[in-house]
Scaffold this active site. Sequence first.
Site, PDB file in Angstrom:
ATOM      1  N   SER A 120       1.469   8.651  18.273  1.00  0.00           N
ATOM      2  CA  SER A 120       2.129   7.278  18.594  1.00  0.00           C
ATOM      3  C   SER A 120       3.169   7.045  17.734  1.00  0.00           C
ATOM      4  CB  SER A 120       0.951   6.382  17.827  1.00  0.00           C
ATOM      5  OG  SER A 120      -0.327   6.324  18.341  1.00  0.00           O
ATOM      6  N   HIS A 141       2.826   9.859  26.012  1.00  0.00           N
ATOM      7  CA  HIS A 141       2.207   8.664  25.307  1.00  0.00           C
ATOM      8  C   HIS A 141       1.484   7.807  25.862  1.00  0.00           C
ATOM      9  CE1 HIS A 141       2.340   5.204  21.912  1.00  0.00           C
ATOM     10  NE2 HIS A 141       1.303   5.777  21.833  1.00  0.00           N
ATOM     11  N   GLU A 153       4.307   6.187  28.087  1.00  0.00           N
ATOM     12  CA  GLU A 153       5.475   6.464  27.504  1.00  0.00           C
ATOM     13  C   GLU A 153       6.069   7.784  27.555  1.00  0.00           C
ATOM     14  OE1 GLU A 153       7.052   3.212  24.308  1.00  0.00           O
ATOM     15  OE2 GLU A 153       5.318   4.212  23.652  1.00  0.00           O
ATOM     16  N   ASN A 191       4.984   0.580  20.150  1.00  0.00           N
ATOM     17  CA  ASN A 191       4.577   0.480  18.743  1.00  0.00           C
ATOM     18  C   ASN A 191       5.708  -0.162  17.942  1.00  0.00           C
ATOM     19  OD1 ASN A 191       1.929   0.876  19.155  1.00  0.00           O
ATOM     20  ND2 ASN A 191       2.203   3.039  19.136  1.00  0.00           N
TER      21      ASN A 191
HETATM   22  P1  NAD Z   1      -9.417  10.135  17.350  1.00  0.00           P
HETATM   23  O1  NAD Z   1      -9.744   9.917  15.669  1.00  0.00           O
HETATM   24  O2  NAD Z   1     -10.579   9.335  18.007  1.00  0.00           O
HETATM   25  O3  NAD Z   1      -9.768  11.583  17.866  1.00  0.00           O
HETATM   26  C1  NAD Z   1      -8.991  12.609  17.402  1.00  0.00           C
HETATM   27  C2  NAD Z   1      -9.767  14.004  17.699  1.00  0.00           C
HETATM   28  O4  NAD Z   1      -8.973  14.908  17.399  1.00  0.00           O
HETATM   29  C3  NAD Z   1     -11.205  14.050  17.077  1.00  0.00           C
HETATM   30  O5  NAD Z   1     -11.931  14.184  17.741  1.00  0.00           O
HETATM   31  C4  NAD Z   1     -10.910  15.260  16.074  1.00  0.00           C
HETATM   32  O6  NAD Z   1     -12.246  16.080  15.943  1.00  0.00           O
HETATM   33  C5  NAD Z   1     -10.011  16.009  16.955  1.00  0.00           C
HETATM   34  N1  NAD Z   1      -9.214  17.074  16.030  1.00  0.00           N
HETATM   35  C6  NAD Z   1      -8.831  17.015  14.712  1.00  0.00           C
HETATM   36  N2  NAD Z   1      -8.450  18.300  14.478  1.00  0.00           N
HETATM   37  C7  NAD Z   1      -8.434  19.009  15.566  1.00  0.00           C
HETATM   38  C8  NAD Z   1      -8.004  20.365  15.827  1.00  0.00           C
HETATM   39  N3  NAD Z   1      -7.423  21.018  14.723  1.00  0.00           N
HETATM   40  N4  NAD Z   1      -8.211  20.948  16.967  1.00  0.00           N
HETATM   41  C9  NAD Z   1      -8.768  20.180  17.774  1.00  0.00           C
HETATM   42  N5  NAD Z   1      -9.014  18.842  17.623  1.00  0.00           N
HETATM   43  C10 NAD Z   1      -9.003  18.190  16.639  1.00  0.00           C
HETATM   44  O7  NAD Z   1      -8.066   9.652  17.483  1.00  0.00           O
HETATM   45  P2  NAD Z   1      -7.548   9.064  18.770  1.00  0.00           P
HETATM   46  O8  NAD Z   1      -7.327   7.449  18.430  1.00  0.00           O
HETATM   47  O9  NAD Z   1      -7.870   9.845  19.867  1.00  0.00           O
HETATM   48  O10 NAD Z   1      -5.952   9.513  18.358  1.00  0.00           O
HETATM   49  C11 NAD Z   1      -5.393  10.557  18.888  1.00  0.00           C
HETATM   50  C12 NAD Z   1      -3.950  10.729  19.105  1.00  0.00           C
HETATM   51  O11 NAD Z   1      -3.464   9.774  20.141  1.00  0.00           O
HETATM   52  C13 NAD Z   1      -3.151  10.521  17.903  1.00  0.00           C
HETATM   53  O12 NAD Z   1      -1.873  11.294  17.623  1.00  0.00           O
HETATM   54  C14 NAD Z   1      -2.619   9.001  18.001  1.00  0.00           C
HETATM   55  O13 NAD Z   1      -1.786   8.477  17.297  1.00  0.00           O
HETATM   56  C15 NAD Z   1      -2.675   9.002  19.535  1.00  0.00           C
HETATM   57  N6  NAD Z   1      -2.689   7.630  20.122  1.00  0.00           N
HETATM   58  C16 NAD Z   1      -3.962   6.745  19.780  1.00  0.00           C
HETATM   59  C17 NAD Z   1      -3.949   5.622  20.200  1.00  0.00           C
HETATM   60  C18 NAD Z   1      -5.025   4.740  19.914  1.00  0.00           C
HETATM   61  O14 NAD Z   1      -5.100   3.402  20.006  1.00  0.00           O
HETATM   62  N7  NAD Z   1      -6.132   4.870  19.152  1.00  0.00           N
HETATM   63  C19 NAD Z   1      -3.160   5.172  21.053  1.00  0.00           C
HETATM   64  C20 NAD Z   1      -2.320   5.882  21.646  1.00  0.00           C
HETATM   65  C21 NAD Z   1      -1.934   7.039  21.141  1.00  0.00           C
END
Ligand code: NAD
Length: 292
Positions: A120, A141, A153, A191
């Site tokens: 993000s 993104h 994005e 964002n």
């Molecule tokens: P989340 O916490 O729901 O999921 C993250 C996952 O990554 C978990 O299942 C965790 O076990 C896994 N993980 C951690 N270390 C790992 C590794 N070494 N190898 C494999 N898997 C691993 O987080 P999320 O909300 O899904 O966010 C994930 C990404 O997406 C982030 O970069 C975040 O910035 C981005 N993002 C989030 C949103 C949102 O609204 N939550 C929106 C757009 C982008």
Amino acid sequence: MGEIRTIGIVGAGQMGNGIAHVCALAGYEVLLNDVSPDQLTAALSLIDTNLGRQVSRNRISEADKAAALKRISTTLKLSDLGQSDLVIEAATERETVKQAIFEDLLPHLKPETILTSNTSSISITRLASRTDRPEKFMGFHFMNPVPVMQLVELIRGIATDEETFASCKSVVDRLGKTAATAEDFPAFIVNRILMPMINEAVYTLYEGVGSVRSIDESMKLGANHPMGPLELADFIGLDTCLAIMNVLHDGLADTKYRPCPLLTKYVEAGWLGRKTERGFYDYRGEVPVPTR
Ligand code: NAD
């Protein structure tokens, strides 16, 4: 330009499961990886439920659902993603975590594989510079929830080549989504605009200008937003909101991006929003109740 058939997804959390869902439904073979077997099991079950919802609304057929589920394989081994044509990293929003993933993954990738991150806010150019393929690296993104939100994005790092951009754009098109091109500056477009608004809503609460309810009602009824900013912050996760404000503050060095101390306080309390059942609202009862 090689055709993309197999997509590897790292991280099966909130975003990873949604990305797997839409890619499989669009006909791509999907390899979903996580460090946690429980996350992989939960992701598959959630994808099943969410596809089922699309069937019940007549958006897709039972056969589409079954075919999509068949296209998704899960693995705990990052090396299994070596056969992917495109990798989308969607693991925890921490730069050290993402770097370690790329380090482990790179020796297994084909030279032509495109590597992307769903981050993000972290600099795409910096993430790319630590890989062997900065020209084949970019930001991919998605918005949350992925199956519902129309926008993706696409963020070029300083070294990203045109072919890589065109391949990623063709994937977005095939997903039936719309791509917005953003330059690689802190928090990109959505964002960069959304988070300062949420942060300002928290300041408005902090300074006593309005209550949680009056702030959310004002923006819903007065600005025609479908959700109030505090409700939306709880949905996104207050830790994520704070992390993005810190990236804006550090990256642009402007005091207008100073995270509100009250936002920091909620995160310190572990009141992170819906995912912990408490944030600006308390979700433990039948209906959400404001916590201030
Ligand atoms: P989340 O916490 O729901 O999921 C993250 C996952 O990554 C978990 O299942 C965790 O076990 C896994 N993980 C951690 N270390 C790992 C590794 N070494 N190898 C494999 N898997 C691993 O987080 P999320 O909300 O899904 O966010 C994930 C990404 O997406 C982030 O970069 C975040 O910035 C981005 N993002 C989030 C949103 C949102 O609204 N939550 C929106 C757009 C982008």
